[in-house]
Design a protein around this motif. Structure first.
Motif, mmCIF file in Angstrom:
data_model
loop_
_atom_site.group_PDB
_atom_site.id
_atom_site.type_symbol
_atom_site.label_atom_id
_atom_site.label_comp_id
_atom_site.label_asym_id
_atom_site.label_seq_id
_atom_site.Cartn_x
_atom_site.Cartn_y
_atom_site.Cartn_z
ATOM 1 N N HIS A 137 0.833 -1.201 0.000
ATOM 2 C CA HIS A 137 0.000 0.000 0.000
ATOM 3 C C HIS A 137 0.876 1.263 0.000
ATOM 4 O O HIS A 137 0.619 2.204 -0.770
ATOM 5 C CB HIS A 137 -0.934 0.005 1.207
ATOM 6 C CG HIS A 137 -1.822 1.205 1.271
ATOM 7 N ND1 HIS A 137 -2.780 1.477 0.327
ATOM 8 C CD2 HIS A 137 -1.871 2.229 2.162
ATOM 9 C CE1 HIS A 137 -3.388 2.609 0.631
ATOM 10 N NE2 HIS A 137 -2.850 3.088 1.738
ATOM 11 N N ILE A 138 1.903 1.288 0.819
ATOM 12 C CA ILE A 138 2.820 2.437 0.855
ATOM 13 C C ILE A 138 3.464 2.633 -0.512
ATOM 14 O O ILE A 138 3.550 3.752 -1.018
ATOM 15 C CB ILE A 138 3.884 2.245 1.960
ATOM 16 C CG1 ILE A 138 3.257 2.399 3.340
ATOM 17 C CG2 ILE A 138 5.039 3.237 1.777
ATOM 18 C CD1 ILE A 138 4.167 2.000 4.496
ATOM 19 N N ARG A 140 2.346 1.712 -3.455
ATOM 20 C CA ARG A 140 1.351 2.161 -4.424
ATOM 21 C C ARG A 140 1.076 3.664 -4.267
ATOM 22 O O ARG A 140 1.058 4.409 -5.248
ATOM 23 C CB ARG A 140 0.057 1.355 -4.280
ATOM 24 C CG ARG A 140 -0.982 1.687 -5.339
ATOM 25 C CD ARG A 140 -2.216 0.793 -5.298
ATOM 26 N NE ARG A 140 -2.809 0.659 -3.986
ATOM 27 C CZ ARG A 140 -2.746 -0.452 -3.234
ATOM 28 N NH1 ARG A 140 -2.136 -1.526 -3.670
ATOM 29 N NH2 ARG A 140 -3.298 -0.497 -2.042
ATOM 30 N N VAL A 141 0.911 4.122 -3.012
ATOM 31 C CA VAL A 141 0.654 5.546 -2.762
ATOM 32 C C VAL A 141 1.885 6.366 -3.152
ATOM 33 O O VAL A 141 1.764 7.435 -3.744
ATOM 34 C CB VAL A 141 0.251 5.784 -1.288
ATOM 35 C CG1 VAL A 141 0.143 7.267 -0.977
ATOM 36 C CG2 VAL A 141 -1.080 5.082 -0.989
ATOM 37 N N HIS A 143 4.032 5.622 -5.473
ATOM 38 C CA HIS A 143 4.044 5.647 -6.934
ATOM 39 C C HIS A 143 3.059 6.697 -7.460
ATOM 40 O O HIS A 143 3.358 7.427 -8.405
ATOM 41 C CB HIS A 143 3.714 4.262 -7.485
ATOM 42 C CG HIS A 143 3.711 4.170 -8.970
ATOM 43 N ND1 HIS A 143 4.860 4.224 -9.704
ATOM 44 C CD2 HIS A 143 2.689 4.057 -9.853
ATOM 45 C CE1 HIS A 143 4.557 4.144 -10.987
ATOM 46 N NE2 HIS A 143 3.245 4.036 -11.106
ATOM 47 N N GLU A 144 1.895 6.781 -6.828
ATOM 48 C CA GLU A 144 0.887 7.780 -7.224
ATOM 49 C C GLU A 144 1.392 9.202 -7.020
ATOM 50 O O GLU A 144 0.952 10.120 -7.698
ATOM 51 C CB GLU A 144 -0.405 7.571 -6.432
ATOM 52 C CG GLU A 144 -1.156 6.312 -6.808
ATOM 53 C CD GLU A 144 -2.297 5.993 -5.854
ATOM 54 O OE1 GLU A 144 -2.568 6.785 -4.916
ATOM 55 O OE2 GLU A 144 -2.918 4.935 -6.041
ATOM 56 N N HIS A 145 2.319 9.388 -6.061
ATOM 57 C CA HIS A 145 2.874 10.719 -5.762
ATOM 58 C C HIS A 145 4.286 10.876 -6.319
ATOM 59 O O HIS A 145 5.076 11.675 -5.820
ATOM 60 C CB HIS A 145 2.835 10.976 -4.252
ATOM 61 C CG HIS A 145 1.435 11.148 -3.742
ATOM 62 N ND1 HIS A 145 0.680 10.100 -3.288
ATOM 63 C CD2 HIS A 145 0.639 12.249 -3.673
ATOM 64 C CE1 HIS A 145 -0.513 10.536 -2.931
ATOM 65 N NE2 HIS A 145 -0.571 11.833 -3.165
ATOM 66 N N THR A 152 3.435 11.620 -0.042
ATOM 67 C CA THR A 152 2.995 10.270 0.301
ATOM 68 C C THR A 152 2.606 10.195 1.773
ATOM 69 O O THR A 152 1.566 9.627 2.124
ATOM 70 C CB THR A 152 4.094 9.241 -0.026
ATOM 71 O OG1 THR A 152 4.413 9.326 -1.411
ATOM 72 C CG2 THR A 152 3.647 7.829 0.315
ATOM 73 N N ALA A 155 -0.710 11.838 2.297
ATOM 74 C CA ALA A 155 -1.791 11.002 1.757
ATOM 75 C C ALA A 155 -2.083 9.806 2.667
ATOM 76 O O ALA A 155 -3.227 9.370 2.774
ATOM 77 C CB ALA A 155 -1.440 10.519 0.351
ATOM 78 N N LEU A 156 -1.045 9.292 3.316
ATOM 79 C CA LEU A 156 -1.219 8.141 4.207
ATOM 80 C C LEU A 156 -1.616 8.559 5.621
ATOM 81 O O LEU A 156 -1.917 7.703 6.458
ATOM 82 C CB LEU A 156 0.082 7.326 4.264
ATOM 83 C CG LEU A 156 0.457 6.584 2.984
ATOM 84 C CD1 LEU A 156 1.867 6.018 3.090
ATOM 85 C CD2 LEU A 156 -0.541 5.477 2.690
#
Length: 175
Positions: A137-138, A140-141, A143-145, A152, A155-156
């Motif tokens: 999950h970390i 993926r987030v 990568h999105e940022h 990140t 977002a988390l």
């Protein structure tokens, strides 16, 4: 053997270590430590490419297709210190033949280069552990940022230092 391996990595120490290991194993090795060096150098026939996922400011995933078109290698292996399921899937979909986490053992690397390009990877039927799910999950987030630690962490909903500590630990995906 005499196959030629192109190693593309901006970490000079790792580049030199991989070069030395592969030469001892009988490979001819050529290297590129910068994007300019990669684009401006004429390379001999290349059978294998080792590509850093985070190559300077460049995302290695963006280089897979151009490298495959330019060199037509038997194998193109992504090496990363930031292993995640999301990036491994993206790498394989883009045309990489393998995806390995750094630090890499010599025998694992040699096995990857010697593997039949068309062989299918066995997937485990075991579910991921909570630590593995958190790591994924970390990643993926992140990568999105675009790899931005501060964005990140926001977002988390965690402190930036907490995220950095989690990222500095060994990936539970490989356990």
């Amino acid at each position: 053997m005499n196959d030629t391996v192109l190693i593309i990595d901006d970490d000079i120490q790792l580049l030199q270590a991989l070069c030395s290991r592969l030469e001892r194993a009988g490979f001819n090795v050529v290297t590129a430590a910068t994007l300019n060096e990669l684009n401006s150098t004429e390379f001999p026939a290349i059978q294998h490419v080792l590509l850093d996922l985070k190559f300077g400011e460049t995302n290695g995933l963006e280089l897979i297709k151009p490298l495959k078109q330019r060199f037509k290698p038997e194998s193109l292996v992504i090496l990363t210190g930031y292993a995640s399921i999301a990036t491994s899937v993206a790498a394989i979909k883009a045309g990489a033949t393998d995806y390995l986490a750094k630090p890499i053992q010599t025998q694992v690397l040699l096995n990857s280069l010697a593997a039949d390009v068309h062989q299918e990877t066995e997937l485990s039927d075991q579910p991921l552990s909570p630590a593995q799910l958190e790591w994924e999950h970390i990643q993926r987030v992140m990568h999105e940022h675009q790899g931005n630690i501060s964005a990140t962490a926001r977002a988390l909903g965690m402190h930036r230092r907490t995220l950095q500590r989690k990222l500095s630990k060994h990936s539970p995906i490989k356990d």
